[in-house]
Design a protein around this motif. Structure first.
Motif, PDB file in Angstrom:
ATOM      1  N   PHE A  90      -3.286   2.552   4.319  1.00 38.16           N
ATOM      2  CA  PHE A  90      -4.175   1.550   4.369  1.00 38.16           C
ATOM      3  C   PHE A  90      -4.047   0.137   5.037  1.00 38.16           C
ATOM      4  CE2 PHE A  90      -6.613  -2.087   2.112  1.00 38.16           C
ATOM      5  CZ  PHE A  90      -7.789  -1.637   2.212  1.00 38.16           C
ATOM      6  N   THR A  91      -5.025  -0.120   5.745  1.00 36.23           N
ATOM      7  CA  THR A  91      -5.141  -1.384   6.513  1.00 36.23           C
ATOM      8  C   THR A  91      -6.247  -2.144   6.216  1.00 36.23           C
ATOM      9  OG1 THR A  91      -6.323  -0.349   8.521  1.00 36.23           O
ATOM     10  CG2 THR A  91      -3.849  -0.034   8.524  1.00 36.23           C
ATOM     11  N   MET A  92      -6.274  -3.310   6.958  1.00 37.00           N
ATOM     12  CA  MET A  92      -7.410  -4.162   6.907  1.00 37.00           C
ATOM     13  C   MET A  92      -8.713  -3.970   7.628  1.00 37.00           C
ATOM     14  SD  MET A  92      -6.308  -6.657   4.798  1.00 37.00           S
ATOM     15  CE  MET A  92      -7.603  -7.819   4.897  1.00 37.00           C
ATOM     16  N   ARG A  93      -8.403  -2.942   8.693  1.00 34.06           N
ATOM     17  CA  ARG A  93      -9.695  -2.255   9.195  1.00 34.06           C
ATOM     18  C   ARG A  93     -10.112  -1.243   8.256  1.00 34.06           C
ATOM     19  NH1 ARG A  93     -11.971  -1.174  14.005  1.00 34.06           N
ATOM     20  NH2 ARG A  93     -12.780   0.840  14.375  1.00 34.06           N
ATOM     21  N   ALA A 141       0.711  -1.033  -0.138  1.00 28.77           N
ATOM     22  CA  ALA A 141       0.055  -0.073   0.155  1.00 28.77           C
ATOM     23  C   ALA A 141       0.701   1.169   0.023  1.00 28.77           C
ATOM     24  CB  ALA A 141      -0.808  -0.111   1.286  1.00 28.77           C
ATOM     25  N   ASP A 142       1.873   1.166   0.753  1.00 26.96           N
ATOM     26  CA  ASP A 142       2.890   2.430   0.658  1.00 26.96           C
ATOM     27  C   ASP A 142       3.774   2.668  -0.007  1.00 26.96           C
ATOM     28  OD1 ASP A 142       1.176   2.750   3.150  1.00 26.96           O
ATOM     29  OD2 ASP A 142       2.670   2.065   4.670  1.00 26.96           O
ATOM     30  N   GLY A 143       4.014   1.609  -0.659  1.00 26.55           N
ATOM     31  CA  GLY A 143       5.297   1.660  -1.806  1.00 26.55           C
ATOM     32  C   GLY A 143       6.575   1.186  -1.142  1.00 26.55           C
ATOM     33  N   ARG A 144       7.691   1.144  -1.927  1.00 22.59           N
ATOM     34  CA  ARG A 144       8.977   0.545  -1.350  1.00 22.59           C
ATOM     35  C   ARG A 144       9.896   1.171  -2.354  1.00 22.59           C
ATOM     36  NH1 ARG A 144       8.807  -5.852  -2.632  1.00 22.59           N
ATOM     37  NH2 ARG A 144       9.344  -5.578  -4.855  1.00 22.59           N
ATOM     38  N   GLU A 145      11.080   1.236  -1.913  1.00 20.87           N
ATOM     39  CA  GLU A 145      12.258   1.620  -2.451  1.00 20.87           C
ATOM     40  C   GLU A 145      13.027   0.352  -3.397  1.00 20.87           C
ATOM     41  OE1 GLU A 145      15.045   3.767  -0.431  1.00 20.87           O
ATOM     42  OE2 GLU A 145      13.832   5.539  -0.173  1.00 20.87           O
TER      43      GLU A 145
END
Length: 450
Positions: A381-384, A356-360
């Protein structure tokens, strides 16, 4: 009848001319001693009036023994613990709040002092960020638990009334709205996370965005409760739908921290000794780990409450994806890890973060194949948030409140909830709306890729 007597002050073993008044009043029948006293009154009349009030309260049945009012909070907590029985997770959460927030402040203070709105307000402000070390939400939970404990003290007649009940006590960051809310997804974002994650994890995210199951309900789902065929009638014609059933007995996975007793601690130390001995024989360097206070027990049990046992309609596209997955999945529960062990909330959350947040990107080098970088899809973003997504979509699609509440496992407690019912037409409207969202999300995603 209550009466007053002088109490002379003594200085260096010699009685002075200075004095206060002490009240003596008749105790309730059967009380030992039969007469009770209270000192420190400035005048005889005030002492006698106070004693008369105590005797009137005794006759009315509202009298509180002053000795009980002086009971230390910590001593009352031990009494209170024996009168309540909660799920292990609730007990563990309460133990944390008591150990970290409540007992350090109130353990040795009398109940009469704890049962004071101003004192609690001052404490909450002092321990909440930015002044104190604790998050305001945690302090709010501790205030709620404190009120629960004082209500029990009121019921046991240790205090006349719980002065915290119904009072909203604001402290620290509670006074400021930081504007943060749970992150929810658009259909194309849900589809992109589904594709990026892939496998069972991607299907879990997609399923939860469209169905809104609680985390334990999703991970504890059994394949026998998936895609159960139901046939209704709309305008006299058959209306076929498939549902996921949340079982009322074993429909949810629970992750409960259990406080270790002496036997549990002994078993842990034995296992740790064995681990260290194995490391020593293999020549590995290892340090003794910190002794835990609890262990995590993972088990299947009832969902959150009796109303959470329900059937949730599955749109056709998702039913096909789930059917294909279950057909090739070797385990009884469709949403476990590939090895068949339970997904834990924290473990899954860590895997979801880069999706969800991306990565390098990490370049390829000797001994490492490298990895590609990912642009963020939906930070935070989370499962909640997936459950928030399902509810938000239903509201936006004007799904009837009765079906929305029923799908999410909520129970409306107003008069409207008593008389409203779910109809096949409502169900068809919701399924059609979710299918339209799926198609729209795919189109938007494909356009963005092109």
């Amino acid at each position: 009848m209550a009466y007053a007597e002088k109490v002379f002050k003594v200085r260096n073993g010699v009685r002075t001319k200075q004095f206060t008044w002490r009240c003596k009043y008749k105790a309730p029948p059967g009380h030992k001693p039969p007469w009770l006293t209270e000192s420190g009154f400035p005048t005889k009349k005030i002492a006698e009036d106070w004693g008369a009030e105590q005797e009137a309260a005794i006759r009315a049945g509202t009298w509180i023994d002053p000795a009980k009012l002086k009971t230390p909070f910590g001593k009352w907590v031990e009494i209170w613990k024996t009168s309540v029985h909660k799920r292990p997770r609730t007990q563990s959460s309460r133990a944390y709040l008591l150990d970290k927030l409540l007992l350090p402040e109130w353990e040795y203070k009398p109940l009469a002092e704890v049962n004071n709105v101003f004192n609690v307000q001052s404490w909450a402000t002092r321990v909440s960020k930015p002044l104190g070390p604790h998050d305001p939400d945690t302090v709010a939970q501790a205030r709620s638990l404190l009120s629960t404990i004082l209500s029990a003290a009121e019921d046991a007649q240790y205090i006349p009334v719980n002065r915290l009940f119904g009072r909203r006590i604001l402290a620290g960051a509670d006074h400021v709205d930081d504007g943060e809310e749970e992150v929810w997804a658009q259909p194309d974002e849900a589809h992109r996370m589904y594709q990026r994650f892939g496998g069972v994890q991607g299907l879990m995210v997609l399923t939860d965005c469209y169905l809104g199951l609680r985390w334990g309900e999703l991970t504890g789902l059994h394949k026998d409760n998936c895609l159960i065929k139901k046939i209704d009638k709309v305008d006299g014609k058959p209306f076929v739908r498939h549902v996921i059933r949340v079982d009322g007995r074993l429909g949810a996975l629970h992750e409960d921290p259990i406080e270790l007793d002496e036997a549990g601690l002994a078993a842990w130390h034995a296992a740790e000794d064995a681990r260290l001995e194995m490391c020593r024989t293999k020549g590995w360097k290892a340090n003794r780990r910190k002794t835990p206070k609890s262990r995590l027990e993972v088990y299947l049990g009832p969902p959150k409450n009796k109303y959470s046992a329900r059937e949730v309609d599955v749109p056709e596209f998702l039913a096909r994806l789930l059917d294909q997955h279950i057909e090739s999945w070797p385990h009884e529960h469709p949403f476990t890890t590939p090895s068949g062990t339970w997904w834990l909330r924290g473990n899954f959350g860590r895997e979801l973060r880069p999706v969800a947040d991306g990565r390098e990107a990490i370049p390829r080098k000797r001994g490492y194949a490298g990895r590609e970088g990912w642009e963020p899809i939906l930070k935070g973003f989370t499962m909640r948030g997936a459950r928030h997504t399902a509810d938000t979509w239903m509201k936006e699609d004007r799904v009837d409140r009765a079906l929305r509440f029923g799908s999410l496992g909520w129970v409306p407690k107003d008069i409207e909830g008593t008389y409203e019912h779910i109809t096949p037409e409502m169900r068809r409207h919701r399924l059609d709306a979710l299918t339209a969202r799926w198609r729209r999300g795919r189109r938007v995603m494909l356009r963005s890729v092109a």
